[in-house]
Design an enzyme around this catalytic site. Structure first.
Site, PDB file in Angstrom:
ATOM      1  N   THR A  11       1.608   6.227  -3.131  1.00  0.00           N
ATOM      2  CA  THR A  11       1.930   6.496  -1.772  1.00  0.00           C
ATOM      3  C   THR A  11       2.557   5.260  -1.132  1.00  0.00           C
ATOM      4  O   THR A  11       2.720   4.393  -1.468  1.00  0.00           O
ATOM      5  CB  THR A  11       0.435   6.755  -0.918  1.00  0.00           C
ATOM      6  OG1 THR A  11      -0.118   5.227  -0.657  1.00  0.00           O
ATOM      7  CG2 THR A  11      -0.744   7.377  -1.658  1.00  0.00           C
ATOM      8  N   GLY A  12       3.376   5.876  -0.190  1.00  0.00           N
ATOM      9  CA  GLY A  12       4.309   4.859   0.602  1.00  0.00           C
ATOM     10  C   GLY A  12       5.264   4.383  -0.415  1.00  0.00           C
ATOM     11  O   GLY A  12       5.992   3.311  -0.068  1.00  0.00           O
ATOM     12  N   ALA A  13       6.060   5.393  -1.365  1.00  0.00           N
ATOM     13  CA  ALA A  13       7.142   4.837  -2.224  1.00  0.00           C
ATOM     14  C   ALA A  13       8.191   4.687  -1.336  1.00  0.00           C
ATOM     15  O   ALA A  13       9.051   4.162  -2.225  1.00  0.00           O
ATOM     16  CB  ALA A  13       7.115   6.118  -3.117  1.00  0.00           C
ATOM     17  N   GLY A  15       8.753   2.694   0.909  1.00  0.00           N
ATOM     18  CA  GLY A  15       8.827   1.476   1.591  1.00  0.00           C
ATOM     19  C   GLY A  15       9.224   0.343   0.647  1.00  0.00           C
ATOM     20  O   GLY A  15       9.353   0.744  -0.601  1.00  0.00           O
ATOM     21  N   ILE A  17       7.973  -2.347  -0.521  1.00  0.00           N
ATOM     22  CA  ILE A  17       6.970  -2.694  -1.546  1.00  0.00           C
ATOM     23  C   ILE A  17       6.433  -1.362  -2.382  1.00  0.00           C
ATOM     24  O   ILE A  17       6.438  -1.749  -3.553  1.00  0.00           O
ATOM     25  CB  ILE A  17       5.540  -3.088  -0.871  1.00  0.00           C
ATOM     26  CG1 ILE A  17       5.882  -4.597  -0.142  1.00  0.00           C
ATOM     27  CG2 ILE A  17       4.491  -3.330  -1.802  1.00  0.00           C
ATOM     28  CD1 ILE A  17       4.424  -5.072   0.724  1.00  0.00           C
ATOM     29  N   GLY A  18       6.491  -0.299  -1.895  1.00  0.00           N
ATOM     30  CA  GLY A  18       6.350   0.847  -2.464  1.00  0.00           C
ATOM     31  C   GLY A  18       7.588   1.106  -3.475  1.00  0.00           C
ATOM     32  O   GLY A  18       7.052   1.678  -4.790  1.00  0.00           O
ATOM     33  N   TYR A 151      -5.248  -3.200  13.143  1.00  0.00           N
ATOM     34  CA  TYR A 151      -4.409  -3.389  11.641  1.00  0.00           C
ATOM     35  C   TYR A 151      -5.501  -4.018  10.885  1.00  0.00           C
ATOM     36  O   TYR A 151      -5.646  -3.889   9.674  1.00  0.00           O
ATOM     37  CB  TYR A 151      -3.176  -3.927  11.841  1.00  0.00           C
ATOM     38  CG  TYR A 151      -2.419  -4.035  10.604  1.00  0.00           C
ATOM     39  CD1 TYR A 151      -1.910  -3.053   9.832  1.00  0.00           C
ATOM     40  CD2 TYR A 151      -2.440  -5.376   9.921  1.00  0.00           C
ATOM     41  CE1 TYR A 151      -1.220  -3.257   8.674  1.00  0.00           C
ATOM     42  CE2 TYR A 151      -1.808  -5.424   8.723  1.00  0.00           C
ATOM     43  CZ  TYR A 151      -1.006  -4.479   8.075  1.00  0.00           C
ATOM     44  OH  TYR A 151      -0.464  -4.598   6.766  1.00  0.00           O
TER      45      TYR A 151
END
Length: 243
Positions: A11-13, A15, A17-18, A151
């Protein structure tokens, strides 16, 4: 299901880091389901690099703040051997000034939707001989941070979830771990002034921020066969900032 063919859902690919995680896993031979929300341009740039590693890549677009998207994602996933939750959003503000909508979005993206997906995918993970679940949490999930109370809360929830789920899924051979980066050199740091960044670096024994690739390399290791006996752990990637 072919046990020699591995599929990871990231998930979040889109970004930073992703993207690094996807590249690291592809180089290790993982086929990928890569999730993104809005940043299609980043995915279009990443895709040729992944395909160059001769792996299958399946794109999945979904808004994790829209709970109906879970059903759509379920229908696109067949084999899955690893689930890596790198999607996330931060919100820097006094807690008393946050709206219900802002708090709910943090909860949905960081906890509710990944929990729903893992519940759905668990039967498939149980069929794998290398079942892995990994959350990209944060140093703030362990120690908390002013101006990032909500957060910090959802990041701490990720850690608690991984520890509990690791106990439940241990008999099935599925490992569940959290990675807790400190400060990572991404665009998220652009909101801090150069002076603030200097102060942060001075607090870190290594005197620098982590690189996205260093987080990705840890994901690659924890999803590998070499980490088959590591579960329920929080792997701190923070340059010695928190011992």
């Amino acid at each position: 299901m072919d046990k020699e063919i591995k599929y990871a859902f990231v998930t979040g690919a889109s970004g930073e880091i992703g993207q690094a995680i996807c590249l690291s896993l592809a180089r290790a031979g993982w086929n990928l389901y890569i999730h993104y929300h809005q940043n299609k341009q980043a995915i279009e740039s990443l895709l040729p690099q992944l395909l160059a590693e001769n792996v299958d890549v399946i794109l999945i677009q979904a808004d994790f703040d829209d709970l109906a998207s879970v059903v759509a994602m379920e229908k696109q996933v067949f084999q899955i051997d690893a689930f890596v939750h790198a999607a996330g959003n931060s919100h820097y503000a006094l807690f008393q000034d946050m709206t219900d909508k802002e708090i709910t979005k943090l909860w949905n993206v960081h906890m509710l939707v990944p929990m729903q997906l893992i519940r759905i995918f668990t039967p498939k993970l149980m069929k794998s001989n290398q079942g892995r679940i990994v959350f990209i949490s944060s140093i703030w999930g362990e120690v908390g941070a002013a101006m990032e109370v909500a957060y910090s809360t959802v990041k701490g929830a990720q850690i608690a979830f991984c520890r509990a789920l690791s106990q439940e899924l241990g008999p099935s051979g599925i490992t569940v771990n959290a990675i807790a980066p400190g400060v990572v050199q991404t665009k998220m740091m652009d909101s801090f002034s150069s002076e603030e960044q200097v102060v942060l670096r001075e607090e870190i024994p290594f005197k620098r921020f982590a690189k996205p690739a260093e987080i990705a390399d840890t994901v690659e290791f924890i999803t590998s066969i070499k980490a088959s006996y590591i579960t329920g752990e929080v792997l701190r990637i923070n340059g010695g900032w928190l011992m």
